[in-house]
Write a protein that holds these residues in place. Structure first.
Motif, PDB file in Angstrom:
ATOM      1  N   UNK A   1       0.850  -1.199   0.000  1.00 61.12           N
ATOM      2  CA  UNK A   1       0.000   0.000   0.000  1.00 61.12           C
ATOM      3  C   UNK A   1       0.881   1.242   0.000  1.00 61.12           C
ATOM      4  N   UNK A   2       0.401   2.286  -0.673  1.00 61.85           N
ATOM      5  CA  UNK A   2       1.122   3.557  -0.720  1.00 61.85           C
ATOM      6  C   UNK A   2       0.635   4.466   0.401  1.00 61.85           C
ATOM      7  N   UNK A   3       1.543   5.347   0.851  1.00 56.04           N
ATOM      8  CA  UNK A   3       1.231   6.273   1.939  1.00 56.04           C
ATOM      9  C   UNK A   3       1.680   7.683   1.542  1.00 56.04           C
ATOM     10  N   UNK A   4       1.083   8.678   2.233  1.00 55.44           N
ATOM     11  CA  UNK A   4       1.344  10.083   1.893  1.00 55.44           C
ATOM     12  C   UNK A   4       1.464  10.868   3.191  1.00 55.44           C
ATOM     13  N   UNK A   5       2.388  11.818   3.186  1.00 52.58           N
ATOM     14  CA  UNK A   5       2.701  12.579   4.393  1.00 52.58           C
ATOM     15  C   UNK A   5       2.322  14.035   4.195  1.00 52.58           C
ATOM     16  N   UNK A   6       1.525  14.564   5.111  1.00 56.97           N
ATOM     17  CA  UNK A   6       1.199  15.987   5.119  1.00 56.97           C
ATOM     18  C   UNK A   6       1.905  16.682   6.264  1.00 56.97           C
ATOM     19  N   UNK A   7       2.582  17.795   5.974  1.00 56.55           N
ATOM     20  CA  UNK A   7       3.237  18.606   6.994  1.00 56.55           C
ATOM     21  C   UNK A   7       2.563  19.965   7.032  1.00 56.55           C
ATOM     22  N   UNK A   8       2.036  20.320   8.177  1.00 62.59           N
ATOM     23  CA  UNK A   8       1.361  21.612   8.346  1.00 62.59           C
ATOM     24  C   UNK A   8       2.146  22.456   9.335  1.00 62.59           C
ATOM     25  N   UNK A   9       2.759  23.524   8.833  1.00 61.65           N
ATOM     26  CA  UNK A   9       3.556  24.423   9.660  1.00 61.65           C
ATOM     27  C   UNK A   9       2.662  25.545  10.173  1.00 61.65           C
ATOM     28  N   UNK A  10       2.192  25.421  11.410  1.00 60.15           N
ATOM     29  CA  UNK A  10       1.365  26.452  12.016  1.00 60.15           C
ATOM     30  C   UNK A  10       2.199  27.469  12.762  1.00 60.15           C
ATOM     31  N   UNK A  11       1.518  28.359  13.465  1.00 62.62           N
ATOM     32  CA  UNK A  11       2.207  29.367  14.263  1.00 62.62           C
ATOM     33  C   UNK A  11       2.668  28.799  15.600  1.00 62.62           C
ATOM     34  N   UNK A  12       1.859  27.940  16.195  1.00 61.65           N
ATOM     35  CA  UNK A  12       2.180  27.402  17.515  1.00 61.65           C
ATOM     36  C   UNK A  12       2.714  25.985  17.488  1.00 61.65           C
ATOM     37  N   UNK A  13       2.585  25.289  16.343  1.00 71.66           N
ATOM     38  CA  UNK A  13       3.113  23.931  16.258  1.00 71.66           C
ATOM     39  C   UNK A  13       3.236  23.499  14.805  1.00 71.66           C
ATOM     40  N   UNK A  14       4.045  22.485  14.597  1.00 71.51           N
ATOM     41  CA  UNK A  14       4.098  21.796  13.302  1.00 71.51           C
ATOM     42  C   UNK A  14       3.453  20.428  13.483  1.00 71.51           C
ATOM     43  N   UNK A  15       2.608  20.064  12.522  1.00 70.49           N
ATOM     44  CA  UNK A  15       1.907  18.787  12.590  1.00 70.49           C
ATOM     45  C   UNK A  15       2.291  17.931  11.395  1.00 70.49           C
ATOM     46  N   UNK A  70       8.641   4.145   5.022  1.00 69.31           N
ATOM     47  CA  UNK A  70       9.463   3.668   3.923  1.00 69.31           C
ATOM     48  C   UNK A  70       8.673   3.469   2.641  1.00 69.31           C
ATOM     49  N   UNK A  71       7.344   3.510   2.743  1.00 71.54           N
ATOM     50  CA  UNK A  71       6.485   3.356   1.564  1.00 71.54           C
ATOM     51  C   UNK A  71       5.711   4.628   1.233  1.00 71.54           C
ATOM     52  N   UNK A  72       6.155   5.759   1.777  1.00 67.39           N
ATOM     53  CA  UNK A  72       5.545   7.042   1.439  1.00 67.39           C
ATOM     54  C   UNK A  72       5.909   7.396  -0.005  1.00 67.39           C
ATOM     55  N   UNK A  73       4.906   7.856  -0.758  1.00 72.44           N
ATOM     56  CA  UNK A  73       5.126   8.194  -2.169  1.00 72.44           C
ATOM     57  C   UNK A  73       5.104   9.693  -2.438  1.00 72.44           C
ATOM     58  N   UNK A  74       4.672  10.473  -1.459  1.00 72.16           N
ATOM     59  CA  UNK A  74       4.634  11.915  -1.675  1.00 72.16           C
ATOM     60  C   UNK A  74       4.469  12.679  -0.376  1.00 72.16           C
ATOM     61  N   UNK A  75       4.962  13.910  -0.382  1.00 72.94           N
ATOM     62  CA  UNK A  75       4.852  14.815   0.762  1.00 72.94           C
ATOM     63  C   UNK A  75       4.111  16.064   0.296  1.00 72.94           C
ATOM     64  N   UNK A  76       3.156  16.508   1.104  1.00 65.58           N
ATOM     65  CA  UNK A  76       2.461  17.765   0.841  1.00 65.58           C
ATOM     66  C   UNK A  76       2.719  18.748   1.962  1.00 65.58           C
ATOM     67  N   UNK A  77       2.752  20.023   1.628  1.00 63.51           N
ATOM     68  CA  UNK A  77       3.067  21.070   2.595  1.00 63.51           C
ATOM     69  C   UNK A  77       1.916  22.046   2.745  1.00 63.51           C
ATOM     70  N   UNK A  78       1.656  22.413   3.977  1.00 65.40           N
ATOM     71  CA  UNK A  78       0.731  23.499   4.300  1.00 65.40           C
ATOM     72  C   UNK A  78       1.444  24.403   5.286  1.00 65.40           C
ATOM     73  N   UNK A  79       1.049  25.688   5.318  1.00 64.40           N
ATOM     74  CA  UNK A  79       1.728  26.536   6.278  1.00 64.40           C
ATOM     75  C   UNK A  79       1.070  27.872   6.507  1.00 64.40           C
ATOM     76  N   UNK A  80       1.428  28.466   7.640  1.00 60.74           N
ATOM     77  CA  UNK A  80       1.041  29.838   7.946  1.00 60.74           C
ATOM     78  C   UNK A  80       1.471  30.736   6.796  1.00 60.74           C
ATOM     79  N   UNK A  81       0.633  31.684   6.448  1.00 58.43           N
ATOM     80  CA  UNK A  81       0.882  32.508   5.273  1.00 58.43           C
ATOM     81  C   UNK A  81       1.614  33.807   5.626  1.00 58.43           C
ATOM     82  N   UNK A  82       2.078  34.500   4.585  1.00 56.50           N
ATOM     83  CA  UNK A  82       2.540  35.896   4.618  1.00 56.50           C
ATOM     84  C   UNK A  82       3.912  36.129   5.229  1.00 56.50           C
TER      85      UNK A  82
END
Length: 484
Positions: A1-15, A70-82
């Protein structure tokens, strides 16, 4: 199975959020971040703290899910703007990032904000936007600016670390005041007005496209496959929209994060900058969105928590959970100025109507109502509450059923809470990673989540809150005069 990683860079934490190919969230990890406020109106973070947070969150996932990573196929990024993150030719950050809620460049924003800028960008040039921050640096830190090779948005600094590529995408770039938002391209004229050129800018992609590939040396450290795709991703609110399926025209959500957002998707470009409602590119190609912003939403509750020594969840738990009419105490949540509809960096918050019998619970309810009124301000600026059909609620504040009922009564519209699960910005980022890695049809991929609970407005309470909202709007000008 394939897996995907989302990284969300907030102001108070990274998830960090790991999902499988069926979009089932499998594991999450967080790393806290701190904001530095060295002077009045300033708000900064060290960009290297973001990298440390990403390392920490991914390492936490690796402890329990190393085989999946080890089976992640892609990374997506989100983040605080500006945020303005300046790097030199070696990719080193030159100074702390000036964040979205930093108001020091309000004079520079006023200079940039004219008919030409609004015509090109589709927006008022707000003090929190990136471009006026560069004008402030030109005046106060010219030696730093002289060393700058590129200016990056916060999540794009993470991308640079992951891929070695200086790249941004349309939804985040639209919040800089350098983007021709209708054309989805950097504006040579707006760059010229801040002493820059396109060479200072990252390359642009759509949020669903590949922006680069994970560096081999870093992949080994993180326990991820080398060369996997890193998607364009999105600014935090566009990523949240992808997470809850707000991608078709007319759909909308409320976000109760540190800031508050009223977000509606559109398929055409129809800016109205005079309303102080943002018109930005969506993370999906050929789509845009409108967004009203209040600068202190859950952040207002966090402020009350800090001064009372009581955790936000405990503050809301102490309140009677049955719906009631408005409080006698009125709160104006202008702790860092206000964006929609006032575009006012100078105004500050207030509590009105305090009495000897006012309790901590009264203050908590007043804060929750004041934030709801500020979101109604966003709705009125964007066409009025009559234009709202229903809204999905996301963000930390959506954990409070009482707050969602107050919002339903104040906005006089249905508020829907997604079923238990993770459907926020990190989930949206992971969905964008799937798009970039697999070329998946976004229409099918970005479905709305199942709804756990619906909050309907009560006609009697809505009438009472309508009167309280009129009192709230009348208080702005006197409080502004006292703030100066």
């Amino acid at each position: 199975m394939a897996y995907y990683l989302g990284l969300d860079l907030g102001t108070s934490s990274l998830k960090a959020l790991l999902i499988d190919e069926n979009q089932h969230p499998l594991a999450t990890a967080h790393a806290e971040l701190k904001v530095q406020r060295p002077h009045f109106g300033w708000s900064e973070q060290d960009p290297d703290d973001w990298i440390a947070a990403a390392r920490s969150a991914i390492a936490e996932l690796r402890k329990e899910h190393s085989t999946l990573l080890q089976n992640v196929r892609g990374i997506g990024l989100s983040g605080q703007m500006h945020g303005a993150t300046l790097i030199d030719a070696d990719g080193t950050a030159l100074r702390p990032c000036i964040l979205w809620n930093d108001t020091r460049s309000h004079k520079q924003a006023a200079l940039l904000d004219d008919d030409e800028a609004r015509r090109i960008t589709g927006n008022i040039v707000f003090p929190g936007f990136t471009a006026p921050k560069l004008l402030w640096l030109a005046e106060h830190e010219p030696e730093t600016l002289a060393k700058m090779d590129k200016v990056l948005l916060p999540k794009d600094y993470l991308r640079f670390w992951l891929t070695g590529e200086a790249v941004s995408e349309m939804s985040d770039a639209a919040g800089t005041a350098w983007l021709d938002t209708g054309a989805r391209a950097w504006s040579a004229r707006m760059l010229e007005r801040t002493g820059l050129n396109e060479g200072h800018m990252p390359r642009l992609v759509e949020g669903t496209q590949a922006s680069g590939y994970l560096r081999k040396a870093l992949a080994e450290e993180l326990g991820l496959p080398a060369g996997i795709v890193v998607a364009g991703g999105a600014g935090d609110n566009a990523a949240s929209a992808c997470g809850v399926g707000v991608v078709a025209p007319g759909n909308g959500f409320i976000s109760l994060g540190t800031s508050g957002v009223l977000f509606t998707a559109t398929d055409g470009y129809s800016p109205a900058p005079e309303t102080a409602v943002h018109t930005f590119c969506h993370a999906l190609p050929g789509r845009w969105h409108k967004m009203g912003v209040t600068l202190s939403a859950a952040g207002s509750l966090e402020w009350l928590s800090s001064v009372t020594g009581t955790k936000p969840a405990e503050l809301t738990a102490e309140l009677p959970q049955d719906p009631q009419g408005p409080s006698r105490v009125l709160f104006l949540p202008y702790l860092a100025g206000e964006r929609t509809p006032h575009n006012d960096a100078a105004v500050r918050g207030a509590l009105i109507g305090l009495a000897a019998e006012t309790s901590k619970a009264d203050l908590t309810r007043a804060v929750m109502e004041g934030v709801a009124f500020s979101i109604r301000d966003c709705a009125e600026a964007g066409g009025g509450i009559a234009a709202l059909n229903s809204l999905i609620a996301v963000g930390a504040g959506s954990r409070s059923a009482l707050w969602l009922q107050i919002l339903a009564d104040v906005l006089q519209t249905t508020i829907m809470l997604p079923a238990a699960g993770d459907f926020g910005a990190a989930f949206g980022a992971a969905r964008l990673a799937m798009c970039a890695a697999e070329g998946t049809d976004t229409t099918q991929l970005m479905a709305a989540p199942p709804i756990a609970r619906t909050f309907e407005p009560d006609a009697h309470r809505a009438k009472e809150f309508d009167a309280a909202y009129q009192r709230y709007t009348a208080a702005y000008l006197p409080i502004r005069e006292l703030s100066l």
